[in-house]
Structure formats: structure tokens, C-alpha cells
Design an enzyme around this catalytic site. Structure first.
Site, PDB file in Angstrom:
ATOM      1  N   HIS A  85     -13.199  -1.435   0.950  1.00 33.11           N
ATOM      2  CA  HIS A  85     -12.403  -1.042   2.251  1.00 33.11           C
ATOM      3  C   HIS A  85     -13.232  -0.947   3.358  1.00 33.11           C
ATOM      4  O   HIS A  85     -14.021  -0.761   3.572  1.00 33.11           O
ATOM      5  CB  HIS A  85     -11.922   0.343   1.810  1.00 33.11           C
ATOM      6  CG  HIS A  85     -11.228   0.986   2.801  1.00 33.11           C
ATOM      7  ND1 HIS A  85     -11.523   2.177   3.534  1.00 33.11           N
ATOM      8  CD2 HIS A  85      -9.613   1.038   2.964  1.00 33.11           C
ATOM      9  CE1 HIS A  85     -10.503   2.578   4.406  1.00 33.11           C
ATOM     10  NE2 HIS A  85      -9.653   1.884   4.016  1.00 33.11           N
ATOM     11  N   ASP A 125     -15.565   2.107   0.163  1.00 27.40           N
ATOM     12  CA  ASP A 125     -15.742   1.738   1.482  1.00 27.40           C
ATOM     13  C   ASP A 125     -17.379   2.128   1.497  1.00 27.40           C
ATOM     14  O   ASP A 125     -17.874   3.339   1.322  1.00 27.40           O
ATOM     15  CB  ASP A 125     -15.064   2.571   2.272  1.00 27.40           C
ATOM     16  CG  ASP A 125     -15.415   2.368   3.663  1.00 27.40           C
ATOM     17  OD1 ASP A 125     -16.166   1.807   4.302  1.00 27.40           O
ATOM     18  OD2 ASP A 125     -14.100   2.537   4.643  1.00 27.40           O
ATOM     19  N   GLU A 158      -1.461  -1.054  -3.798  1.00 22.90           N
ATOM     20  CA  GLU A 158      -2.720  -0.150  -3.522  1.00 22.90           C
ATOM     21  C   GLU A 158      -2.336   1.521  -3.523  1.00 22.90           C
ATOM     22  O   GLU A 158      -1.198   1.939  -2.870  1.00 22.90           O
ATOM     23  CB  GLU A 158      -3.303  -0.382  -2.156  1.00 22.90           C
ATOM     24  CG  GLU A 158      -4.336   0.402  -1.617  1.00 22.90           C
ATOM     25  CD  GLU A 158      -4.899  -0.255  -0.657  1.00 22.90           C
ATOM     26  OE1 GLU A 158      -5.936   0.429   0.203  1.00 22.90           O
ATOM     27  OE2 GLU A 158      -4.736  -1.314  -0.035  1.00 22.90           O
ATOM     28  N   GLU A 194     -10.450   3.877  -1.954  1.00 24.36           N
ATOM     29  CA  GLU A 194     -11.001   4.118  -0.581  1.00 24.36           C
ATOM     30  C   GLU A 194     -11.088   5.652  -0.303  1.00 24.36           C
ATOM     31  O   GLU A 194     -12.167   5.742   0.510  1.00 24.36           O
ATOM     32  CB  GLU A 194     -10.061   3.415   0.352  1.00 24.36           C
ATOM     33  CG  GLU A 194      -8.773   4.443   0.594  1.00 24.36           C
ATOM     34  CD  GLU A 194      -7.911   3.783   1.594  1.00 24.36           C
ATOM     35  OE1 GLU A 194      -7.548   4.381   2.416  1.00 24.36           O
ATOM     36  OE2 GLU A 194      -7.428   2.645   1.313  1.00 24.36           O
ATOM     37  N   HIS A 223      -0.371   4.196  -0.302  1.00 25.72           N
ATOM     38  CA  HIS A 223      -1.206   5.139   0.595  1.00 25.72           C
ATOM     39  C   HIS A 223      -1.218   6.439  -0.129  1.00 25.72           C
ATOM     40  O   HIS A 223      -1.327   7.586   0.735  1.00 25.72           O
ATOM     41  CB  HIS A 223      -0.870   5.162   1.848  1.00 25.72           C
ATOM     42  CG  HIS A 223      -2.020   5.450   3.065  1.00 25.72           C
ATOM     43  ND1 HIS A 223      -2.530   6.492   3.159  1.00 25.72           N
ATOM     44  CD2 HIS A 223      -2.869   4.332   3.591  1.00 25.72           C
ATOM     45  CE1 HIS A 223      -3.413   6.392   3.961  1.00 25.72           C
ATOM     46  NE2 HIS A 223      -3.730   5.086   4.295  1.00 25.72           N
ATOM     47  N   ASP A 258       0.714  -1.317  -0.138  1.00 24.78           N
ATOM     48  CA  ASP A 258      -0.021  -0.003   0.199  1.00 24.78           C
ATOM     49  C   ASP A 258       0.821   1.301   0.179  1.00 24.78           C
ATOM     50  O   ASP A 258       1.403   1.453   1.143  1.00 24.78           O
ATOM     51  CB  ASP A 258      -0.859  -0.008   1.084  1.00 24.78           C
ATOM     52  CG  ASP A 258      -1.804   1.105   1.113  1.00 24.78           C
ATOM     53  OD1 ASP A 258      -1.941   1.932   0.377  1.00 24.78           O
ATOM     54  OD2 ASP A 258      -2.713   1.037   2.030  1.00 24.78           O
TER      55      ASP A 258
END
Length: 213
Positions: free
Chosen positions: A116, A89, A40, A66, A16, A14
Site C-alpha cells: 500500500h 504499508d 480489495e 492496509e 474500502h 476497492d
């Protein structure tokens, strides 16, 4: 990590959204020999256009979503052809109805679904019910035992702690009424008396300016 777990365990990475576009291109190439399960958020969704060619060219599956909230947000991402897994999500993307529409839209693009869910049992039960009806559901995030659950954990909030039955990395879909779980409302009230103020960690650059968390 790959040497430790071998080739039969998926290792996802990830970013992020913390990596700028030029470095994301470099890291995508450098990580290829390790065969990640997926990468990710290689960049923030707003910066996706700057790395489209690199994302389309890498053999590593790309996941993001997400921080996207509606089917119109996801429409642009899916149409780009650069993303292999979307991660809406349901707690933020319009609940069950809107998220099911997003999942169906992704299926039309042959894109997988990995909802998510770093939250509590209601959020997880919601995700599992969506997964049960989504042909393209691929993997499900959950927060049981995660590092930030310090004073209590996900199962503390449900009356039947066996409702999320994990075995060999798989979890059974709850089959009870509604979402399939029963919340321990007394415990919720007890925790509400304590309250919480969870905030994202604050990251700063060397010069003191705020950095993307």
C-alpha cells in the site's frame, strides 16, 4: 469499464471496508462475471471472520491489509486461507524490516504482496526496494498523478524526476545509494512553510451519524 478496456487490462475493485458482510457476499458473486483483477477490503479486517466462507469460495482474488500494522495482525489473516494478496504499508507497518518479515510470512502461505503506497517519493522508493527483494511481489500502488495531488505531485520532491521511470505499466527499481532517490530538501522546506491539514472525508448516513470512509 470491462467493455471499455477489454480483457487484457486488470480492473481491481476497492470496497474500502465500507460494505457490510451480507452485502459483501452479494457483490462478490455479482462481480464474478467481470473477472476483477482483485477485490480489495471486501469488509474491514476486524469483520473478516463473518465472510470467510464467501471469500474462500469466490474465484476472485481477495486483497486487504492496509489497516494492519504488525506480522501478528497478518498472521491471523494469512492463517484464515481467505486472502490472496496482502497490502501492508511500510510507512505504518514497521518500516522495511517488519514489512519484509510480513512479506516472507505471506510467501510461506503462497499469498501475493501488493504494498500500500498512496504517499510520497520516499514511501514509494521504500516499497520498490522491498518489492525488489520479495519473490511474491505482485503489483505496486503509487500516487503519481492521483486526484488529491492538487498543488504539487510526487516528482516535485525529488531532484531527478526520471528516477521513477515508468514504461508500459512497469517502473524500474531506483539503483542509487540508499533508497535510490535524492530529495529536493529546498522544495520540502518551501512546502513546509505552507503546511497542510489533510483529513479523511467525512461521510454520514442519512440520519447524520458518521459512516465508514
Amino acid at each position: 469499464m470491462r467493455e471499455a478496456v477489454g480483457d487484457d487490462i486488470g480492473v481491481a475493485v476497492d470496497f474500502h471496508g465500507r460494505v457490510h458482510a451480507p452485502m459483501a457476499k452479494v457483490l462478490l458473486r455479482e462481480l464474478e462475471p467481470f473477472h476483477p483483477l482483485f477485490i480489495e477490503e471486501p469488509v474491514l479486517s476486524e469483520n473478516l471472520d463473518s465472510v470467510l466462507d464467501a471469500l474462500r469460495a469466490t474465484p476472485t482474488p481477495i486483497a486487504l491489509g492496509e489497516r494492519l500494522f504488525t506480522r501478528w495482525d497478518f498472521k491471523r489473516v494469512l492463517a484464515s486461507g481467505a486472502v490472496d494478496i496482502i497490502q501492508p504499508d511500510p510507512s505504518h507497518s514497521g518500516g522495511i524490516t517488519e514489512t519484509r518479515k510480513i512479506a516472507a510470512m505471506a510467501e510461506a502461505y503462497d499469498v501475493a504482496l501488493a504494498l500500500h503506497c498512496p504517499l510520497g517519493p520516499i514511501a514509494l522508493a521504500t516499497c520498490l526496494q522491498i518489492d525488489a527483494g520479495a519473490y511474491n511481489a505482485f503489483i505496486q500502488e503509487q500516487s503519481l498523478g492521483i486526484h488529491y495531488n492538487e498543488a504539487n505531485d510526487l516528482l516535485d520532491y525529488v531532484k531527478d524526476r526520471s528516477v521513477f521511470a515508468y514504461e508500459d505499466g512497469m517502473v524500474r527499481i531506483p539503483t542509487g545509494p540508499g533508497l535510490g532517490i535524492e530529495i529536493d530538501e529546498d522544495y520540502v522546506r518551501e512546502r513546509a512553510e505552507i503546511g497542510h491539514r489533510w483529513r479523511n472525508p467525512i461521510w454520514r448516513h442519512r440520519d447524520g451519524s458518521l459512516a465508514e470512509w
